[in-house]
Design a protein around this motif. Structure first.
Motif, PDB file in Angstrom:
ATOM      1  N   VAL A 135     -53.490 -20.891  76.256  1.00 40.08           N
ATOM      2  CA  VAL A 135     -53.807 -19.528  75.843  1.00 40.08           C
ATOM      3  C   VAL A 135     -54.106 -18.729  77.104  1.00 40.08           C
ATOM      4  N   GLY A 136     -53.530 -17.550  77.201  1.00 41.70           N
ATOM      5  CA  GLY A 136     -53.797 -16.722  78.358  1.00 41.70           C
ATOM      6  C   GLY A 136     -55.121 -16.001  78.223  1.00 41.70           C
ATOM      7  N   ARG A 137     -55.576 -15.447  79.347  1.00 45.19           N
ATOM      8  CA  ARG A 137     -56.857 -14.744  79.349  1.00 45.19           C
ATOM      9  C   ARG A 137     -56.774 -13.434  78.578  1.00 45.19           C
ATOM     10  N   GLY A 138     -55.572 -12.883  78.511  1.00 45.79           N
ATOM     11  CA  GLY A 138     -55.405 -11.603  77.826  1.00 45.79           C
ATOM     12  C   GLY A 138     -55.476 -11.764  76.324  1.00 45.79           C
ATOM     13  N   THR A 139     -54.733 -12.717  75.786  1.00 47.43           N
ATOM     14  CA  THR A 139     -54.728 -12.898  74.335  1.00 47.43           C
ATOM     15  C   THR A 139     -55.994 -13.601  73.856  1.00 47.43           C
TER      16      THR A 139
ATOM     17  N   LEU B 119     -59.108 -12.975  74.361  1.00 49.86           N
ATOM     18  CA  LEU B 119     -60.149 -12.078  73.862  1.00 49.86           C
ATOM     19  C   LEU B 119     -59.859 -11.643  72.425  1.00 49.86           C
ATOM     20  N   SER B 120     -58.609 -11.276  72.139  1.00 54.91           N
ATOM     21  CA  SER B 120     -58.256 -10.863  70.775  1.00 54.91           C
ATOM     22  C   SER B 120     -58.490 -12.013  69.794  1.00 54.91           C
TER      23      SER B 120
END
Lengths: 476, 476, 476
Positions: free
Chosen positions: C431-435, C437-438
């Motif tokens: 999982v990336g750091r951007g997704t 959070l969502s």
């Protein structure tokens, strides 16, 4: 000196005027047979302390109302200049429709280097207002235009605004709260416009010269930002830019309420008793084209106790007759009023458009209402662009609020709410609150005008009138 | 007293100096045969009002230019101290390459408790500058080093900076706009560094002592934040921290322009006429290592009318010769200049690196340019870290802008733009604007130095020179 | 006049008091046999300059400590009113458990229009404190209640708070940094509460009247926001609202440290030498219920040099005995202390709860700690709601910090950290750091109380005591 005494001392046919600072003064002037009244002081000065309280821009209308059907003339006085005359004329219309007969202006002419030019400019402005008032399509106009309650023409208006956004990518200047600044900018970009989120008072005059629209959202109001809002709105009015006011959380504190809406001072006579006349700060300085809020916010704004709020949220089931409420508030504020909720109500003071689109997840993320404000402002920018294209500047010089903003407000809401419906998977699988926002902005970017036409669930009514048109978008 | 009169009254061999406040004064001093000129006042004082306008840090160079090839010496005077002497010496270099011969300092020595120590410190600083100026690798150096136009060594420089970020996780202090603060912090974290988003003027001195870099982004500039920017940059210069200036929306208002860049006052002679010399506020106080903007912003910054802006966006097709523009602006500002767009142009005043990476979705979300600024600042922090490691502090004491920041700017841009390409699905399926941002940050976190080497599409040229090196990253 | 001289001059049995401004004064008063001491001035006045430095709210305890076991009475004096008396009594308890015997109040009674009513109100408040102090469950109480170290009852407490949030949707007022305002609001909404992110000092009194909790996060502290924090906390204390203090980046600058925590002035005797008594600004004005930070932040807050920080991040491996550290700091600050990290430590001054949940991605996005603060504040609001429901207001009138906030802090952390574990795909795909959070906010919205019970990995201990209870959540 009593009027009767003055009349005895003066030659017959003399014109006797009375300065009025309160509704009681107006009552006495009518009783005593004055020829005209001077209502003021509208604005204070920084150099001397006034002994009477300021009437304020929004206090004039209540005093005009006291003249009833009498032939007494009325002018406003105190701090009026070319730069605020239109705001005053627009606001100072009694509930019964009576406008000011004029404004008394001193320093803007006397202290001008070119008194003749100044007087000419003022005269032109006032005549433009009077012409527009008598015959125009501005929302303050006496020519009461109750638009069509047919749904299809309304959706065609929305479509042409949607096209205009894509075509001209208008600048949407947003002074908003710092919780939602990012998503507000992104949703503005997604629909095809260009956002700028500037708050410094020092740059408002410059920014107001770029055509587009202004959004003022008080969600995280602080004194510095308020200065920016005061300036931005003032210059927007001067340059004919529409303003959307989103009084977020206005019920949460006296600070917010008085910053926008002042101390409620008196009741107007012919509007619903739920709506009070309020002195204002932001609204003493500028005229919004659209005021948007949830039930708790609009209740607090209007001084109604029918709906309560908790922080920025509305509590309970809302107004007993929301359509009547928005219609009355739009008439009072002389602008478009948008009440958001499960059903949205949008009114120009005559028509009320009800929108049934949306998704419950919009209520479960922060700033959905704020994004609605951004989109409404974007559509308002498009409407202003179309109006500039259609008519000569003289025709709109006397007009502060274009009635076409009704469709801009409807367009902004439909864009957000139809995109929200599309952001939820068709297969019914659950969407979380975190990913929903990303998907929502995706969908606003992908939205077509055909989506709007096809999926809009709106109806239009004139409260008090039996006719009502309903159209429900059908999903394939 | 005219110089000729003074020479008659004085014994032969006397040294006669003239105070110069304008280019016309300099012209007269040359004509009349002065021995030296004192240029000032550079800074104002708070205790007395000056009768002449301030020359400002950025006004000195234009006046030095008026000396041409004459042997007349020049010193700057007025408010100069050990803490700003380097900033002045760095900035005050005429377009023809002529530096100041010295600075006149009074209170910093006379009012010092330890005058000898103060004088020694100042002397050491000035000598360090002069040594660096004559032979060094700082961007202001007279030793004009035109680096290699070969692409592979440039990418190796970028790789070593990338590794240094992963290794030392530098602190990147960001004073940025509140629309993009979150994503700016996240993209800094994603590439492996440590962001701190502090704006209070009171804490800038403390924060400047932590090694790293400083980003100053004026996207939502307000007076309070500007104070923080003035302080932060000043202390960053003192502590040898690189500064990236992102003049967001500088064309939108006079407030922004004058806060950064003042009133344009005169043209330099040997740079393109599109570039004007400007008085500055932020830049009167500190020297950036990198200035980054889109075409509209850099045009407004430089006083060019070739490109217009609307709010924060650039309008039209940009500069006719962007490579020449960035090269000239980098020479004038004595720092790295980055012009972003479909093709990015990065220059240190000699080389111009062109980058063709990126994706159109970067232009459709808010703050892509701001994130570029954050990543450039992160790479600058890595470059500063490597420089500290390689050389003794004496060698860099006289240097405000390290020419290696050219590769830091290239590295920051490549990181953002290659990650943007990777954030779009390889199968060509559509990505919305909402999910794109999340995916972009994901990809920055996953990015490897191999990705950069493999996918970079860059070319390097020296405008005016026929040679140009191009290398296009190939996708498997 | 020396006490011995006064005693000689006065009749036998006279009561002799001494004003004490420093610990040395107290020492002399004990030595010379005073009957009572007056400690002050606690607060300054705006009308006259004091010749002695202020003792401050947090300086009183150290001076009380100097009385040891002596029978000398002690009162505090200087600027004390009904509105701050409870804050003073709560804070002014010596490390050995000795409270003030009273407070000296002048103007709040003498200058009152209703002196009898004012005195009665004050008297009631002080008696409520004394009763609570002697027998109550507030964290300052002398009735040392070491709660159960059994894990299941603790989780039941967390569950009932979780239910209360869903049921009452409490208002969580957050003055936080502008980097994380959006996600802080969203995570508060996701767990079922209602956030309001207001910072203007002018509206703090109004907002404090709405039940709920207050979060104060200094991540982007600026002077204006600090004014809001001072006011908000003061009125929260007056209205019995719990406050969570998140001193983000407090080690980064003297400005942050002194804004919260002042200059460290002296060591307390019976706590770990790593913990110093500090003068404070925010904490001179109000009492938090929970203080939360990472190791670097709490070390800087407590004046410990055991752990360093870089910007907002903690450096190195943390405290050698974190459980003992949080226990001691909780006793000193008389509130719940939360130390976040790979393992979290939460203490009420007796129990220490250790939490092993979470995911490393939390450390790779901005504002994970800030969201923990928001969730802790949300659970505190629920705890306050339950307490209001259970007991009469008299019982809690003398209490500023409810010991039940221990479970609120645990609940907030478990919510964030279990949701983080769930946000990562079970199949181990990256999982990336951007997704992330969502997905995290999604999962907080979907979280059930059963998830918490099932997945919590907590243990409870009393440092210094051999018994410890551990319970590790098992995944199916």
């Amino acid at each position: 000196m009593p009027i009767a005494v003055a009349r005895r001392l003066l030659p017959p046919g003399s014109i006797v005027g009375v300065s009025c600072n309160t509704p009681a003064h107006v009552h006495a002037a009518v009783r005593d047979g004055a020829d005209y009244i001077g209502i003021g002081a509208v604005y204070g000065t920084q150099t001397k302390k006034l002994t009477e309280p300021l009437v304020g821009v929004r206090g004039i209308a209540a005093m005009l109302d006291g003249l009833g059907e009498s032939p007494i003339k009325a002018v406003a006085i105190g701090g009026i200049k070319a730069t605020n005359a239109l705001r005053i004329l627009h606001s100072a219309i009694a509930p019964n429709g009576r406008p000011l007969d004029g404004v008394a202006i001193v320093s803007d002419i006397v202290a001008s280097r070119e008194p003749a030019a100044s007087a000419t400019k003022l005269s032109r402005l006032i005549r433009a207002f009077q012409q527009e008032f008598a015959t125009g399509i501005g929302i303050h106009s006496r020519a009461t235009i109750v638009g069509s309650i047919a749904v299809e023409p309304a959706l065609e208006r929305v479509q042409s605004l949607f096209q205009e956004i894509k075509k001209s990518s208008p600048l949407v200047h947003q002074i908003t709260n710092n919780v939602v600044a990012t998503q507000s900018a992104n949703i503005t970009l997604a629909v095809g416009a260009s956002p700028i989120m500037a708050t410094a008072a020092d740059e408002m005059e410059d920014l107001s010269r770029i055509p587009g629209a202004l959004l003022v959202n008080i969600g995280t109001l602080v004194p510095d930002t308020k200065l920016g809002m005061l300036e931005a709105g003032y210059f927007a009015n001067l340059n004919g830019k529409p303003i959307v006011l989103d009084p977020v959380g206005i019920g949460a504190s006296t600070f917010r309420k008085s910053s926008v809406n002042g101390t409620c001072s008196s009741l107007r006579r012919n509007v619903q008793p739920i709506i009070k006349l309020c002195n204002v700060e932001l609204l003493d300085r500028w005229q919004p084209s659209v005021i948007k809020g949830n039930a708790g916010e609009l209740a607090a704004f209007a001084g109604s106790t029918e709906v309560k709020s908790k922080g920025v949220d509305s509590v309970g089931s809302g107004f007993s007759d929301p359509a009547l409420f928005v219609q009355a508030l739009a008439r009072q504020e002389r602008c478009i009023v948008v009440l958001t909720g499960k059903t949205d109500y949008v009114s120009d003071g005559h028509l009320v458009v009800c929108i049934e689109n949306g998704h419950e997840l919009l209520g479960q993320i922060t700033g959905a209402g704020c994004m609605a404000g951004s989109l409404i402002a974007t559509f308002c920018a498009a409407q202003a662009s179309l109006t500039r294209g259609q008519s000569g500047s003289a025709a709109i010089e006397g007009q502060l609020v274009d009635r076409g903003m009704l469709y801009a407000a409807v367009g902004g809401l439909l864009t957000l709410e139809i995109a929200a419906e599309q952001a939820v998977p068709a297969d019914g699988s659950a969407v979380g609150r975190g990913t929903f926002l990303s998907r929502l902005i995706d969908r606003v970017g992908f939205l077509t005008q055909d989506d709007i036409t096809r999926l809009a669930k709106i109806s239009i009514q004139v409260p008090g009138s039996p006719k009502e048109s309903t159209r429900t978008g059908l999903r394939e």
